[in-house]
Write an enzyme that holds these catalytic residues in place. Structure first.
Site, PDB file in Angstrom:
ATOM      1  N   LYS A  50      45.963  38.874  42.007  1.00  0.00           N
ATOM      2  CA  LYS A  50      44.782  39.323  41.264  1.00  0.00           C
ATOM      3  C   LYS A  50      45.199  40.440  40.304  1.00  0.00           C
ATOM      4  O   LYS A  50      46.042  41.281  40.640  1.00  0.00           O
ATOM      5  CB  LYS A  50      43.709  39.828  42.256  1.00  0.00           C
ATOM      6  CG  LYS A  50      42.385  40.192  41.612  1.00  0.00           C
ATOM      7  CD  LYS A  50      41.342  40.585  42.677  1.00  0.00           C
ATOM      8  CE  LYS A  50      40.018  41.021  42.037  1.00  0.00           C
ATOM      9  NZ  LYS A  50      38.996  41.383  43.032  1.00  0.00           N
ATOM     10  N   SER A 124      34.506  39.237  42.433  1.00  0.00           N
ATOM     11  CA  SER A 124      35.284  39.490  41.237  1.00  0.00           C
ATOM     12  C   SER A 124      36.630  38.759  41.209  1.00  0.00           C
ATOM     13  O   SER A 124      37.227  38.638  40.146  1.00  0.00           O
ATOM     14  CB  SER A 124      35.525  40.998  41.089  1.00  0.00           C
ATOM     15  OG  SER A 124      36.368  41.473  42.120  1.00  0.00           O
ATOM     16  N   SER A 148      34.276  40.361  47.013  1.00  0.00           N
ATOM     17  CA  SER A 148      35.019  39.744  45.921  1.00  0.00           C
ATOM     18  C   SER A 148      35.987  38.651  46.346  1.00  0.00           C
ATOM     19  O   SER A 148      36.574  37.980  45.498  1.00  0.00           O
ATOM     20  CB  SER A 148      35.791  40.803  45.143  1.00  0.00           C
ATOM     21  OG  SER A 148      34.881  41.593  44.422  1.00  0.00           O
TER      22      SER A 148
END
Ligand SMILES: [Zn+2]
Lengths: 445, 431
Positions: A50, A124, A148
């Site tokens: 990420k 996210s 997330s």
């Protein structure tokens, strides 16, 4: 498909990288889930990272313009551990700016859902979920603050595991809210998640909050469903969830429906704490030390950093303003301090509930919405989307989202929560589940 | 009049407060890393040595410590602050409610807290440079209650505090950074960031005078923050932008709560107290003793080792001479040798110190002779030198020959021989 049957085998398996990179690049033009692809990767099982985790020498900007061009001089501990084990670093995955979002739309690289490219991938960790979904043999290192990992895992139909707070070092994580941030894993199967978890967890001399606790696998025979959590859930998800509960009952679990009013306090407490911390974390971006450079040093410092900080997106600005307000001396006790107390109380109550039970709920109240719909939601409507994922995140409880149904071709996930450091019980549960349920995928790179 | 202080002291650790960077680098921006530059992704790790030092100070200042300590973020924007927040303490400070006793006054210590130093700002004519070597150095902030009531007390407090810090191993050559809170009437005026004892006393003197003048003119004193100008020797009102409201303190979530183990800490060395005890015991001046030992652990060691074994005045004299020649670092044995030489009546000179410390000096040992033996030898000398006896009425120095000769022959102390000679002459020379 159920992912790899033997995790040991995976690592020996030769990956055809030229082919993978070719196909990935093509699919990425369409779904926009990678922000950076490492063209030089040549061996090992591919893993992605990420964008808010630092990878030495690779642009790491947490989905933000303000960090454009930032090449970290060091790698996150979890990334380094994966590389040391021979995994192949494939690239950085898209995300909402600094993790501020539930749909992956609060950034310039908006990942699209692999099941329907008109729909969001979630947030996210949007890009991580897509990466885990479209590749046969891939683990995505992601991060969750308030949901997330669970959220995009549910929308993209993969397993999303968020370990107990403190089990995985946060060193190298570009902070959102340090007391809530947890690094976790997304993949097509629980076995791949488990293998990765083994590698990245454990004490680290660079993160004082990281502990070396023994992780247990205490199986619970009871499942608690909290009534209040079901309130905002869409009817179609409610009905699939009933089917899931029935199946689990058949498999020998006792289902208990309980009422727990206090859980409604989780969202305000979460947003107050996370915004307070976020507003301090984002204070460092003043435009002259790293990332985007604002060359005009003739300005006074105040003017200089104010200009630089205009590069933050709308949601980041909102959280800076709100977070700065709630920790101001005159209102701090009313908001920040109170939120800390709510967190402690909630954690204790939930821990009590989970003494002999798991907590189960749908992961998200809806299936992945259309990108355009998501953009139209007000901040409050968006924050309400996190109602189911916030409680375990606020309290640092380990949780896992796993696909359990498909509605009109879109995946639906359920979220299982257990007590601190009982992480293996979750992975055992999902592994058991995978024996009787086949996950579906649209792409198979 | 009330003065309260916030004293910032640099702790003598090898590495910075939250990273492994050295604390002693000279070249600007040579001792920096992602942590002390606040790079995204970096996290602080507490230097336990800094924690230990601060607990020692808290204990020496009789503070109460909780069983845990924690840190907070204090947010403000300034180019010297790489994270735009300073990691400092608030609720769980290292220690609270302590005190430091002056000669006639107890100054209460409100709080002692550990925090990181910001970077160093270097202002040039039309630009500003930042040296991050200083960023993250461990600082201890010592906050007093407004118990200091005069310039003398201020000076005494600062010296007492520095002495205690010195004996705890803190490098007091580094200048103290102090915020002064001065109120002559009700309004509290803060003079920020004064460095060095002289500036502090000057700033306090100016500010007291300024406020007293306002009072005598029946004008209002504004509660405000001022800064001290070292050139004009004045304080000026400064515009202070941040308030507690804006600092928006929150817990530092990257650091955990640190347990403070209850353990017996060594009794601190308080030089003024030792000087007082010795001065009472031997009837010498406390001030003289304190001047010798307040910032000199070696002098204190020599004093404590030799007290009672030698006349206190000799000890003081020899220490004074050693300090004058910057030769205080010598062993107890060598010090004893010097005391013996001194006692035998010799002046301690730079040369003698050099000889003793290098070991090349022929030992001036004083043999064990009785006064009878000395008297007898004096008698012999006088008999052999009748001329001297005739001269000494006019020229007392003439007797030095006899003293020197007798002392040399018997290997006796010249002072003792001189004493005996005086007695012999008084009693009348009998032959
Ligand atoms: Zn450093």
């Amino acid at each position: 498909m159920g992912g790899a049957k033997d995790s040991k085998k995976q690592k020996i398996e030769k990956v055809n990288y030229p082919k993978l990179l070719r196909e990935l690049s093509k699919l990425n033009d369409e779904l926009r889930f990678f922000t950076v692809i490492n063209e030089n990767v040549s061996e090992g099982v591919p893993f992605s990272v990420k964008d808010n985790l630092c990878v030495k020498g690779f642009e790491s900007r947490a989905g933000s313009k303000i960090l454009k061009g930032y090449l970290p001089p060091f790698s996150a501990t979890s990334v380094e551990r994966m590389m040391n084990k021979g995994f192949g670093f494939l690239g950085k995955t898209a995300m909402d700016e600094f993790g501020f979002g539930s749909f992956g739309v609060n950034t310039d690289v908006v990942a699209k859902n692999p099941f329907d490219d008109k729909c969001v991938a979630g947030g996210s960790s949007s890009g991580a979920a897509v990466a885990a979904s479209v590749m046969k043999n891939h683990v995505a290192i992601a991060e969750s603050t308030g949901g997330s990992i669970s959220n995009p895992a549910s929308f993209c139909g993969v397993v999303g595991f968020t370990p107990t707070y403190g089990l995985v070092s946060r060193y190298g994580l570009i902070d959102y809210a340090n007391s809530l941030d947890k690094i976790g894993i997304m993949a097509r199967s629980s076995s791949m998640v488990r293998e990765t978890f083994e590698i990245i967890k454990g004490r680290d001399g660079y993160d004082s909050t990281c502990v070396d606790k023994k992780v247990s696998a205490l199986k619970k025979k009871k499942i608690v469903v909290i009534d209040q959590l079901m309130n905002g859930v869409s009817e179609e998800i409610k009905s699939t969830f009933q089917v899931l509960l029935a199946r689990l009952e058949n498999q020998g679990y006792a289902i208990n429906h309980v009422s727990f009013d206090f859980i409604d306090k989780a969202i305000p407490a979460y947003y107050i704490i996370s915004m307070s911390e976020a507003s301090t974390n984002l204070a460092k971006y003043d435009g002259y030390k790293y990332g985007m450079q604002y060359g005009d040093f003739t300005k006074k410092y105040n003017e200089f950093f104010t200009n630089a900080r205009e590069s933050f997106g709308t949601e980041a600005k909102r959280r800076i303003v709100l977070g700065t307000f709630v920790r101001g001396a005159s209102v701090k006790d009313k908001y920040y301090t109170k939120a800390l107390k709510v967190r402690t109380a909630l954690t204790n109550k939930l821990a009590g509930l989970m003494k002999d039970s798991f907590i189960l709920s749908p992961t998200m109240p809806i299936t992945a919405p259309k990108i355009e719909e998501a953009r139209k939601l007000s901040p409050l409507q968006t924050y309400a989307m996190d109602a189911l994922t916030i409680p375990p995140n606020l309290s640092g409880f380990p949780h896992v989202s796993f696909p359990y149904a498909y509605i009109k071709g879109m995946p639906v996930g359920a979220q299982l929560v257990t007590s601190h450091f009982n992480d293996y019980a979750l992975l055992d549960f999902v592994s058991e589940w995978e024996k009787s349920f086949e996950y579906q995928f649209k792409h198979n790179l | 009049m009330k003065i309260g202080l916030e004293v910032h002291v640099a702790l003598p650790t090898k590495s910075k407060l939250f990273c492994a960077c050295s604390t002693t680098s000279e070249e600007p921006n040579s001792s920096i890393c992602p942590i002390c530059l606040g790079f995204p992704g970096s996290k602080p790790m507490l230097n336990k040595a800094a924690l230990e030092y601060s607990l020692d100070v808290a204990s020496a200042l009789k503070c109460v410590s909780k069983n845990r300590t924690s840190f907070v973020r204090k947010v403000y924007f300034y180019p010297d602050l790489p994270k735009s927040y300073q990691i400092t303490q608030l609720h769980d400070a290292i220690g609270v409610d302590g005190h430091l006793d002056l000669e006639k006054k107890r100054v209460r210590i409100r709080r002692i807290q550990l925090e990181e130093d910001p970077a160093k700002i270097i202002r040039e004519d039309n630009y500003t440079l930042v040296d991050f070597n200083r960023s993250g150095l461990p600082l201890l902030e010592i906050v007093t209650e407004p118990d200091i009531a005069s310039e003398d007390e201020l000076r005494e407090f600062l010296n007492e505090l520095r002495s205690i810090l010195y004996y705890l191993g803190v490098d007091i050559e580094k200048e103290l950074k102090v915020d002064l809170n001065i109120s002559v009437s009700d309004a509290r005026v803060e003079v920020k960031n004064v460095t060095g004892i002289r500036n502090l006393v000057d700033a306090a003197r100016y500010e007291i005078k300024r406020q007293e003048e306002l009072v005598s003119k029946k004008q209002k004193i504004v509660a405000e923050t001022r800064s001290y100008n070292e050139k004009s020797l004045k304080t000026d009102a400064s515009r202070e932008k941040e308030s507690d409201e804006e600092y928006g303190f929150i817990y530092e979530p990257d650091l955990t709560f640190y347990k403070i183990e209850e353990k017996e800490r060594e009794e601190p060395i308080i030089a003024s107290r030792i000087a007082e005890a010795i001065s009472k015991k031997y009837g010498c001046s406390k001030k003289t003793l304190l001047e010798l030992v307040q910032f000199d652990s070696k002098a204190l060691e020599l004093l404590q080792h030799s007290q009672g074994k030698w006349p206190i005045q000799s000890i003081i004299n020899v220490i004074e001479v050693l300090k004058r020649y910057e030769s205080i670092k010598l062993s107890n044995e060598k010090f004893t040798e010097l005391l013996e030489i001194s006692k035998s009546g010799h002046q301690i000179t730079d040369q003698i110190i050099k000889n003793v410390t290098s070991g090349s000096h022929v030992k001036v040992t004083v043999s064990d002779v009785s006064s009878e033996e000395i008297d007898e030898e004096i008698g012999k000398m006088i008999a052999a030198n009748p001329k001297i006896m005739l001269e000494h009425e006019k020229n007392p120095k003439a007797l030095n020959f006899i003293v020197g000769a007798v002392a040399k022959k018997l290997n006796a102390s010249p002072r003792l021989v001189s004493e005996r000679l005086g007695l012999v002459l008084k009693k009348g020379f009998k032959n």
